[in-house]
Design an enzyme around this catalytic site. Structure first.
Site, PDB file in Angstrom:
ATOM      1  N   ASP A  31     -29.958 -80.948 -22.114  1.00 41.15           N
ATOM      2  CA  ASP A  31     -29.729 -81.508 -23.341  1.00 41.15           C
ATOM      3  C   ASP A  31     -30.960 -81.925 -23.804  1.00 41.15           C
ATOM      4  O   ASP A  31     -32.552 -81.467 -23.752  1.00 41.15           O
ATOM      5  CB  ASP A  31     -29.786 -83.762 -22.844  1.00 41.15           C
ATOM      6  CG  ASP A  31     -28.785 -84.548 -23.576  1.00 41.15           C
ATOM      7  OD1 ASP A  31     -29.192 -84.187 -25.309  1.00 41.15           O
ATOM      8  OD2 ASP A  31     -27.968 -85.108 -24.073  1.00 41.15           O
ATOM      9  N   HIS A  95     -18.295 -84.954 -21.182  1.00 41.11           N
ATOM     10  CA  HIS A  95     -19.108 -83.997 -20.538  1.00 41.11           C
ATOM     11  C   HIS A  95     -19.700 -85.139 -19.721  1.00 41.11           C
ATOM     12  O   HIS A  95     -19.323 -86.854 -20.505  1.00 41.11           O
ATOM     13  CB  HIS A  95     -20.338 -83.768 -21.243  1.00 41.11           C
ATOM     14  CG  HIS A  95     -20.727 -84.857 -22.967  1.00 41.11           C
ATOM     15  ND1 HIS A  95     -19.344 -85.539 -23.974  1.00 41.11           N
ATOM     16  CD2 HIS A  95     -21.373 -85.604 -23.278  1.00 41.11           C
ATOM     17  CE1 HIS A  95     -19.550 -86.055 -24.808  1.00 41.11           C
ATOM     18  NE2 HIS A  95     -21.245 -86.509 -24.246  1.00 41.11           N
ATOM     19  N   HIS A  97     -23.640 -87.412 -18.795  1.00 41.75           N
ATOM     20  CA  HIS A  97     -25.134 -87.303 -18.287  1.00 41.75           C
ATOM     21  C   HIS A  97     -25.461 -87.368 -16.584  1.00 41.75           C
ATOM     22  O   HIS A  97     -25.009 -87.948 -16.621  1.00 41.75           O
ATOM     23  CB  HIS A  97     -25.108 -88.292 -19.351  1.00 41.75           C
ATOM     24  CG  HIS A  97     -25.253 -88.181 -20.869  1.00 41.75           C
ATOM     25  ND1 HIS A  97     -25.566 -87.401 -22.294  1.00 41.75           N
ATOM     26  CD2 HIS A  97     -23.787 -88.332 -21.192  1.00 41.75           C
ATOM     27  CE1 HIS A  97     -24.475 -87.540 -22.853  1.00 41.75           C
ATOM     28  NE2 HIS A  97     -24.130 -88.237 -22.633  1.00 41.75           N
TER      29      HIS A  97
END
Ligand SMILES: [Zn+2]
Length: 129
Positions: A31, A95, A97
């Site tokens: 990220d 997605h 994390h």
């Protein structure tokens, strides 16, 4: 695939990302606004808006990839734990994390800060070494 989806563009290499893992169906990258160093995003390559719309097989595979990546991050970066989170309000492509954590309450999007491409590349080298 949606042509205007940022994550689909990352998968296709149209937008650069610092890759941590890739196979036929899944892709993981650092990220650019990590909550903590090593914050990774894991996505299915197939455009799917909502995580829980994945079929059972894809969902299971994705969660297993998350587990492998969490172990990798734990081994290479030595955080106390690795946490996972799913919200998906900002980018409509499923997605997960995967975030190295050292204390409770760190898994908070408000803590995210930009990291330079240089730092991200160095970090990827450390993780993939
Ligand atoms: Zn997409």
């Amino acid at each position: 695939m949606k042509t205007n989806c940022i994550f689909c563009k990352i998968v296709k290499g149209e937008i650069p990302a610092v890759k941590i893992f890739e196979d036929e169906k899944y892709f993981a990258f650092l990220d650019m606004n990590p909550i903590n160093s090593g914050h990774t995003l894991l996505i299915p390559k197939k455009h799917t808006e909502y995580l829980f719309d994945l079929n059972d097989n894809e969902y299971s595979e994705l969660m297993l990839k998350a587990k492998h990546l969490a172990k990798l991050l734990k081994n290479k970066l030595a955080p106390k734990r690795v946490g996972i989170a799913v919200e998906g309000f900002f980018i409509p492509h499923a997605h997960i994390h995967i975030v190295p954590l050292n204390e409770g309450n760190e898994l908070n999007p408000e803590r995210a800060k930009p990291m330079s491409k240089d730092e991200l590349n160095k970090l990827a080298k450390k993780i993939l070494k």
